[in-house]
Design an enzyme around this catalytic site. Structure first.
Site, PDB file in Angstrom:
ATOM      1  CB  CYS A  85      -0.945   0.005   1.202  1.00 30.53           C
ATOM      2  SG  CYS A  85      -2.207  -1.277   1.114  1.00 30.53           S
ATOM      3  CB  CYS A 212     -13.197  -0.948   6.389  1.00 24.36           C
ATOM      4  SG  CYS A 212     -13.458  -2.181   7.697  1.00 24.36           S
ATOM      5  CB  SER A 213      -9.654   2.403   3.581  1.00 21.72           C
ATOM      6  OG  SER A 213      -9.009   1.160   3.367  1.00 21.72           O
ATOM      7  CB  ILE A 215     -12.831  -1.547  -2.924  1.00 24.33           C
ATOM      8  CG1 ILE A 215     -12.498  -2.594  -1.855  1.00 24.33           C
ATOM      9  CG2 ILE A 215     -12.446  -2.067  -4.309  1.00 24.33           C
ATOM     10  CD1 ILE A 215     -13.327  -3.855  -1.953  1.00 24.33           C
ATOM     11  CE  LYS A 330     -14.659   4.808   7.105  1.00 23.54           C
ATOM     12  NZ  LYS A 330     -15.375   4.876   5.818  1.00 23.54           N
ATOM     13  CG  HIS A 334      -6.377   2.378   0.251  1.00 24.07           C
ATOM     14  ND1 HIS A 334      -5.147   2.871  -0.147  1.00 24.07           N
ATOM     15  CD2 HIS A 334      -6.106   1.256   0.970  1.00 24.07           C
ATOM     16  CE1 HIS A 334      -4.191   2.083   0.323  1.00 24.07           C
ATOM     17  NE2 HIS A 334      -4.748   1.094   0.992  1.00 24.07           N
TER      18      HIS A 334
END
Length: 388
Positions: A85, A212-213, A215, A330, A334
């Site tokens: 990442c 959670c970030s 997709i 977030k 990402h």
């Protein structure tokens, strides 16, 4: 002082773009960055592309897709860089090294990822390949499960972090409302983020969906130069430090975030600053517990005390060190290979007064802290307003 400057940036919106290819995203971000820097492809000496992939895209050899943006880039050396990442920052640091070595004067750095055409389980499996595969117990963990372990360990060592994590999620969604490039421009209240519900289910207990970030698809680009005077605006890369830790989680304390802390400490020392000099930070909030731990890595608080920064407003817009004005991973999104380049591009825009709705008043110094894996690959960059 590195003597290297960001002199142009490009940034697609982040989101789900079914009709747009990896190449389309690369070309858009590249053209914007070149235009902003006042350069053509022929003026660039080298190209670096940050792209994690791990099976998410059929484009396994994407480095020269950048050349599609400008025929003048033909025959310029292009290299794909991968470091989970933190692939985007890894590409940027490779570009800096080319300038330091005297092999280039102007470098184009692009970060990109195309993820949303894959199912959530497929993306989760691809990202999971950034974990340690030599231990079946670790190899079987998804990253939501890894950071769920961190949240549970935080509760055992310090105090229950769930309310603080909900405040981080709500803060970053509020920030994203002012960022037209953000994927999820939706106001989520603290109460919504703090509750488990049909719209906010548990993903990996105790992590909720709001922890959670995203997709994402997207790309970002920057142009690096050792001659800022030749460009309309610039931000100086005052310091840059990379620290890599052991890959097996069994070999380090996940809560200690030693890799990020060491990277930040080295960057501060190189720059000759302290945390009190930092006006804003873009940090790697792949999960809200990660941002909470990043506050400690930055030196904003002591271990276990991050919740206080949220309660007193220190890390909010208008606070002493706003964190993730962009909305962060977030809410901004990402797209893995693009993330580190995006952080630097938006830091450059803050420091040149071109950040639009997320602009703050008269920033002087900003910090980027990009992470790959569970605090394994760590890149800390100090940016400042341009200087000759």
């Amino acid at each position: 002082m590195t003597g290297i400057h960001i002199v142009g940036s490009g940034h697609t919106a982040f989101g789900r773009f079914d009709a747009r290819s990896l190449e389309d995203l690369i070309v858009e971000a590249t053209r914007e960055a070149l235009t902003e820097a006042g350069l053509g492809g022929a003026d660039i000496d080298a190209v670096y592309l940050g792209h994690f992939n791990a099976g998410m895209s059929n484009d396994g050899f994407a480095s020269s897709l950048v050349h599609q943006a400008d025929d003048g880039l033909r025959f310029k050396p292009a290299t794909r860089v991968e470091n989970a990442c933190a692939s985007g920052s890894a590409a940027l640091y490779a570009g800096m090294n080319a300038i330091r070595a005297g092999q280039a004067r102007r470098v184009l750095v692009v970060g990109v990822e195309k993820m949303t055409h894959r199912t959530t389980p497929e993306v989760t499996a691809s990202l999971g390949r950034a974990g340690y595969q030599g231990d079946p117990a670790e190899a079987g963990l998804s990253f939501p499960q890894v950071f769920a372990l961190a949240a549970r360990a935080y509760a055992e060592r310090y105090s229950d972090p769930m309310e603080a994590m909900a405040r981080i999620a709500a803060k970053n969604h509020t920030n994203a409302l002012a960022n037209p490039l953000a994927q999820m421009r939706r106001d989520l209240s603290f109460d919504q983020c703090n509750a488990v519900s049909d719209k906010n289910p548990l993903i990996a207990p105790p992590l909720r969906l709001s922890d959670c970030s995203l997709i994402s698809d997207g790309a970002a680009a920057v142009v690096l130069s050792n001659d800022p005077g030749a460009h309309a605006r610039s931000a100086h890369i005052r310091a840059a430090a990379q620290v890599s830790d052991f890959l097996p989680m069994s070999r380090h304390d996940l809560l200690a975030f030693e890799g990020p802390k060491r990277a930040v400490a080295q960057a501060y020392a190189q720059a000759g600053i302290t945390v009190d000099d930092v006006g804003f930070a873009e940090v790697h909030d792949c999960f809200t517990i990660a941002e909470l731990l990043m506050y400690e890595a930055l030196g904003l608080c002591a271990a276990g005390q991050g919740a206080a920064l949220l309660q007193d407003g220190s890390v909010h817009r208008g606070g002493r060190c706003p964190v993730n004005l962009s909305g962060g991973l977030k809410a901004k999104g990402h797209p893995v290979g693009a993330t580190g380049v995006s952080m630097h591009a938006l830091g450059y825009r803050q420091l040149t007064g071109t950040a639009g709705g997320i602009q703050i008043d008269d920033p002087r110094i900003g910090v980027v802290l990009n992470m790959g894996g569970a605090a394994v690959a760590n890149y800390a960059t100090v940016l400042e307003t341009g200087r000759a």
